[in-house]
Design an enzyme around this catalytic site. Structure first.
Site, PDB file in Angstrom:
ATOM      1  CD  GLN A   3      -2.564   1.153   2.545  1.00 30.15           C
ATOM      2  OE1 GLN A   3      -2.358   0.634   3.495  1.00 30.15           O
ATOM      3  NE2 GLN A   3      -3.771   1.420   2.930  1.00 30.15           N
ATOM      4  CB  SER A  17       1.581   6.570   4.682  1.00 33.09           C
ATOM      5  OG  SER A  17       0.468   6.184   5.908  1.00 33.09           O
ATOM      6  CD  GLU A  77      -5.154  -0.241   6.639  1.00 32.26           C
ATOM      7  OE1 GLU A  77      -5.413   1.207   6.305  1.00 32.26           O
ATOM      8  OE2 GLU A  77      -4.160  -0.255   6.805  1.00 32.26           O
TER       9      GLU A  77
END
Length: 414
Positions: free
Chosen positions: A114, A117, A232
């Site tokens: 993923q 961030s 998630e």
């Protein structure tokens, strides 16, 4: 909340138990088991049948998971593929993307990561600065991502990037599938205080992404990412807690798990009886302070368990992963923190620099070193509290002065 089987569910449970006894045998290879799960649709039972699932109801999926755990069979491929990337591609991707990616995902042949961030965009995910510039039919992506779990093992990544800084920050984001083997992708492991390197920094320098790997429309990246994040939180918050009734010896095999995250997950799933047994083994069971902490930990286990039931009930009633997922994740985070603290009290100071041959000390040490991460990944505790306060308690939203402002005009870096 009513979790008793209906007559139909009881019949289904018997059928699933029979199927598992026929198709699973202890000692079979992981790849063989994954193949069986994928071929049968049980790797992702909630997915539609045409995409490799069973089109099952949430209650059917839950029953299968319970029976699978009862016989000790491994879960379907872990990581973010099946629980997060898959549902996102099904909901927002093209038919070509579903055809290409879902099958290998279900069989565990391709690992996913993923790429969300960034150093300046964690809790405020909409502040991402990674740029995506379209040239013809190809996007050029440049930026930096951080805290990317298992990036070094991944074949594909789900990526958020900013395509238009002149738009408000939530509107200028587009969602992509990124080839982690593409030129311009540099992965730098982050050494954690556990001594492991589960997380990574990922540097993207003019990475070329074909437009047919865009998920959703241009500018819909925030909306698409909400599908990923909701799945998630559900996956993180409702991980199975162990039975509180079984009276089994705690061997602490998890002390030698591949990662500290795995050690934590396995120990927490044992449930509160493991803590009681360890307190007895360490001669601390009659310590009034330890007993007080044991009672508190037991209460928190029960809170987490019943919060999980609430999520289960919501799913059984056909509701998607909503705010219950945030409640579940926050509840779990508080639980693991409390268990880690109690483990140190039970194990003693020896858990700091635990010897390899003392499993109790080693588990205590690994839990305490890894537990801060749980309050960060998947949305921090503060973010979960904000969601709960706004959507459950009806409290006013935090003031947001930059929501309608062009992203390029927002002050960055504090």
């Amino acid at each position: 909340m009513d979790l008793r089987d209906t007559p139909g569910e009881a019949k289904l449970r018997d059928e699933i138990r029979g199927w598992l006894e026929t198709n699973y045998s202890p000692g079979m290879s992981q790849s063989d088991w994954y193949e069986v799960l994928a071929d049968s649709g049980w790797a992702a039972p909630l997915w539609p049948e045409q995409y490799g699932g069973r089109g099952a109801s949430a209650s059917e999926a839950i029953i299968f998971n319970q029976e699978r755990q009862n016989i000790g069979a491994e879960p379907p491929p872990t990581g973010i593929g099946v629980p997060m990337a898959g549902p996102t591609i099904i909901a927002h991707g093209t038919e070509e993307q579903k055809e290409r990616f879902l099958g290998p995902m279900l069989r565990g042949e391709e690992v996913w990561c993923q790429l969300f961030s960034e150093p300046g965009a964690g809790s405020d995910l909409a502040a991402i600065q990674t740029r995506a510039v379209l040239d013809g039919e190809t996007w050029s992506v440049t930026g930096q991502k951080v805290w990317t779990t298992h990036a070094q093992l991944s074949r594909w990544g789900i990526l958020m990037a900013r395509h238009d800084p002149s738009l408000p920050k939530h509107a200028g984001i587009t969602y992509f599938i990124c080839d982690m083997q593409a030129e311009g992708v540099e992965i730098v492991p982050l050494k954690e205080m556990t001594g492991e390197a589960v997380f990574n920094e990922v540097f993207l320098t003019d990475v070329q992404i074909p437009d047919d790997l865009r998920v959703g429309q241009v500018g819909e990246g925030w909306k698409v990412s909400m599908t990923t994040l909701a799945n998630e939180r559900m996956a993180l918050g409702v991980g199975g807690l162990g039975s509180t009734d079984e009276d089994i010896e705690v061997g602490l095999e998890e002390a030698d798990a591949e990662s500290s995250l795995e050690t934590m997950g396995k120990f927490i799933r044992r449930g509160p009886r493991a803590l009681i047994e360890l307190a007895e083994r360490a001669g601390a069971i009659n310590d009034p302070l330890i007993r007080d902490d044991l009672a508190r930990a037991y209460t928190m286990y029960e809170v987490s368990r019943f919060t999980g039931y609430r999520v289960t009930t919501a799913l059984m009633k056909g509701r998607g992963p909503g705010v219950e997922a945030s409640t579940g994740k926050l509840s779990y985070n508080l639980l693991v923190r409390a268990v880690a603290d109690l483990m140190i009290k039970i194990a003693g100071i020896g858990a700091l620099g635990a010897p390899e041959d003392d499993k109790l000390l080693k588990v205590a040490e690994r839990l305490n070193l890894v537990v801060p991460a749980t309050s960060i990944y998947g949305g921090t505790d503060q973010i979960q509290r904000n969601i709960i306060s706004e959507r459950v308690l009806g409290m006013p939203k935090e003031p947001r002065t930059d929501a309608e402002q062009p992203f390029s005009e927002i002050k960055k870096g504090g």
